[in-house]
Design an enzyme around this catalytic site. Structure first.
Site, PDB file in Angstrom:
ATOM      1  N   SER A  64     -10.648   1.629  -1.150  1.00  0.00           N
ATOM      2  CA  SER A  64      -9.932   0.586  -1.895  1.00  0.00           C
ATOM      3  C   SER A  64      -9.584   0.975  -3.332  1.00  0.00           C
ATOM      4  O   SER A  64      -8.800   0.272  -3.976  1.00  0.00           O
ATOM      5  CB  SER A  64     -10.747  -0.704  -1.918  1.00  0.00           C
ATOM      6  OG  SER A  64     -10.727  -1.306  -0.657  1.00  0.00           O
ATOM      7  N   LYS A  67      -6.054   1.214  -4.091  1.00  0.00           N
ATOM      8  CA  LYS A  67      -5.250   0.008  -4.332  1.00  0.00           C
ATOM      9  C   LYS A  67      -4.805  -0.088  -5.800  1.00  0.00           C
ATOM     10  O   LYS A  67      -3.861  -0.805  -6.115  1.00  0.00           O
ATOM     11  CB  LYS A  67      -6.034  -1.239  -3.891  1.00  0.00           C
ATOM     12  CG  LYS A  67      -6.317  -1.237  -2.380  1.00  0.00           C
ATOM     13  CD  LYS A  67      -7.270  -2.348  -1.962  1.00  0.00           C
ATOM     14  CE  LYS A  67      -7.622  -2.251  -0.480  1.00  0.00           C
ATOM     15  NZ  LYS A  67      -8.667  -3.225  -0.084  1.00  0.00           N
ATOM     16  N   TYR A 191      -1.245   1.791   4.902  1.00  0.00           N
ATOM     17  CA  TYR A 191      -2.479   1.304   4.255  1.00  0.00           C
ATOM     18  C   TYR A 191      -3.679   2.195   4.610  1.00  0.00           C
ATOM     19  O   TYR A 191      -4.425   2.630   3.728  1.00  0.00           O
ATOM     20  CB  TYR A 191      -2.704  -0.152   4.691  1.00  0.00           C
ATOM     21  CG  TYR A 191      -4.025  -0.725   4.266  1.00  0.00           C
ATOM     22  CD1 TYR A 191      -4.221  -1.163   2.962  1.00  0.00           C
ATOM     23  CD2 TYR A 191      -5.089  -0.817   5.164  1.00  0.00           C
ATOM     24  CE1 TYR A 191      -5.437  -1.683   2.570  1.00  0.00           C
ATOM     25  CE2 TYR A 191      -6.311  -1.344   4.776  1.00  0.00           C
ATOM     26  CZ  TYR A 191      -6.483  -1.770   3.481  1.00  0.00           C
ATOM     27  OH  TYR A 191      -7.696  -2.274   3.081  1.00  0.00           O
ATOM     28  N   TYR A 243     -14.376  -7.612  -5.629  1.00  0.00           N
ATOM     29  CA  TYR A 243     -14.390  -8.706  -4.648  1.00  0.00           C
ATOM     30  C   TYR A 243     -15.350  -9.802  -5.091  1.00  0.00           C
ATOM     31  O   TYR A 243     -15.354 -10.180  -6.246  1.00  0.00           O
ATOM     32  CB  TYR A 243     -14.707  -8.169  -3.244  1.00  0.00           C
ATOM     33  CG  TYR A 243     -13.884  -6.957  -2.957  1.00  0.00           C
ATOM     34  CD1 TYR A 243     -12.513  -7.081  -2.765  1.00  0.00           C
ATOM     35  CD2 TYR A 243     -14.427  -5.685  -2.956  1.00  0.00           C
ATOM     36  CE1 TYR A 243     -11.715  -5.974  -2.551  1.00  0.00           C
ATOM     37  CE2 TYR A 243     -13.644  -4.572  -2.741  1.00  0.00           C
ATOM     38  CZ  TYR A 243     -12.294  -4.720  -2.545  1.00  0.00           C
ATOM     39  OH  TYR A 243     -11.504  -3.631  -2.356  1.00  0.00           O
ATOM     40  N   VAL A 261     -15.135   1.262  -0.314  1.00  0.00           N
ATOM     41  CA  VAL A 261     -16.263   1.342   0.631  1.00  0.00           C
ATOM     42  C   VAL A 261     -16.700   2.777   0.934  1.00  0.00           C
ATOM     43  O   VAL A 261     -17.706   2.980   1.605  1.00  0.00           O
ATOM     44  CB  VAL A 261     -16.016   0.606   1.976  1.00  0.00           C
ATOM     45  CG1 VAL A 261     -16.082  -0.890   1.817  1.00  0.00           C
ATOM     46  CG2 VAL A 261     -14.761   1.068   2.656  1.00  0.00           C
TER      47      VAL A 261
HETATM   48  O1  DON Z   1      -9.492  -1.863   4.942  1.00  0.00           O
HETATM   49  C1  DON Z   1     -10.655  -1.531   4.760  1.00  0.00           C
HETATM   50  O2  DON Z   1     -11.592  -2.200   5.166  1.00  0.00           O
HETATM   51  C2  DON Z   1     -10.909  -0.239   4.006  1.00  0.00           C
HETATM   52  N1  DON Z   1      -9.861   0.702   4.261  1.00  0.00           N
HETATM   53  C3  DON Z   1     -10.985  -0.459   2.515  1.00  0.00           C
HETATM   54  C4  DON Z   1     -11.996  -1.491   2.115  1.00  0.00           C
HETATM   55  C5  DON Z   1     -12.650  -1.212   0.815  1.00  0.00           C
HETATM   56  O3  DON Z   1     -12.705  -0.097   0.336  1.00  0.00           O
HETATM   57  C6  DON Z   1     -13.362  -2.339   0.194  1.00  0.00           C
HETATM   58  N2  DON Z   1     -14.056  -1.895  -0.991  1.00  0.00           N
HETATM   59  N3  DON Z   1     -15.112  -1.999  -1.416  1.00  0.00           N
END
Ligand code: DON
Length: 309
Positions: A64, A67, A191, A243, A261
């Protein structure tokens, strides 16, 4: 003020000893294989110095954190029109939650939750084939970090593509509300690939320098975004970058930051430094457990905070 050359190695050594490392993100099978013992940190100062410690040159999945790149590109492409399709409020919910989308007519709360980032990707897809959009995002990361060796880890992208059922649900739900212009699978393909960009702490810290320096690359003086836009991206990072843990992160660390993540966090001390930290184990909000703790300790040692006089 403490000496960063002493603080960072001491911090890396302290983190290496800790056993409370959190759990790696095994909902993406390829990320579940990462060794939770890893810890890296790098600080790129606006005066040009880079100080690093631990596994700072090992690449990891930025997830993320990408982003921040896509938001910056989308604002460059459509400007404030973006805010007709994505909000600017913290969600107070997990990053992959669907609950607010029904009440809020398919408009995601902010560009950092998954739903918001999928809309941002849809914006970047306009006029492009998916592979061109992925290439544009990757080249932007390479440009910001001044390093064209940065790549997309295709195994991570494929691993998420095979298991990303929640994201499929989010994209389809927003499509039903008319908030996706492209087919959900096309937006999702882009994405997953930008989330699968692999970078080291050193590369990531370099890529954040423009945010620490009023929108300009401090080494070249070249403008990436206006100072006003840099401030606004930082405001979103502070309020939404972690978040449902964003309030607690601001309380404990006090700088704008974006987590992923994969266990990485990019934090910005305006006027001073761009910081990247990586420890793969996550806390209950899906943010790096030791990464957050290390940033809290670093900010305290260096007296870094956007709230300090
Ligand atoms: O879409 C997802 O779940 C992952 N590609 C990215 C989520 C993420 O990194 C949330 N961050 N803490």
């Amino acid at each position: 003020m403490a000496d960063l050359e002493e603080v960072l190695p001491a911090l890396a050594a302290e983190m290496a000893e800790r056993t409370d490392r959190g759990d790696v993100a095994n909902y993406i099978p390829q990320l579940g294989k990462i060794d939770p013992q890893r810890f890296g940190i790098a600080v790129a100062l606006t005066d040009g110095r880079v100080v690093a410690a631990g596994d700072a040159d090992e690449t990891f999945s930025i997830q993320s954190i990408s982003k921040m790149f896509t938001l910056t590109l989308a604002l460059g492409k459509v400007g404030d029109a973006l805010w007709r399709r994505v909000g600017r409020e913290p969600s107070g919910n997990p990053f992959n939650s669907i609950v607010q989308l029904e009440n809020e007519q398919g408009i995601p709360r902010n560009p950092f939750i998954n739903a918001g980032a999928i809309v941002v990707t849809d914006v970047l897809l306009a006029g492009h084939q998916p592979r061109e959009a992925i290439g544009e995002i990757l080249r932007f990361a390479q440009f910001l970090a001044d390093d064209d060796t940065i790549i997309v880890d295709r195994e991570v992208a494929a691993s998420e593509q095979a298991t990303g059922f929640r994201n499929v649900a989010l994209a389809n739900y927003m499509k039903a509300f008319g908030n996706l212009q492209h087919a959900p699978e096309l937006a999702l393909g882009v994405y997953y690939h930008h989330c699968a960009i692999a970078m080291s702490c050193r590369q990531l810290a370099m890529s954040g320098r423009f945010l620490a320096h009023g929108g300009r690359n401090p080494a070249t003086g070249h403008s990436v975004v206006s100072a006003e836009r840099a401030r606004r991206i930082l405001a979103l990072m502070l309020t939404c970058g972690h978040y449902d843990g964003s309030g607690d992160f601001a309380f404990r660390v006090g700088i704008p930051a974006k987590s992923g993540v994969g266990g990485g966090i990019l934090g910005i001390v305006p006027g001073v430094a761009s910081i990247a930290v990586w420890s793969p184990g996550l806390n209950e909000n899906g943010n790096s457990r030791l990464g957050s703790i290390a940033l809290e300790k670093l900010a305290r040692a260096m007296n870094w905070s956007v709230f300090a006089p």
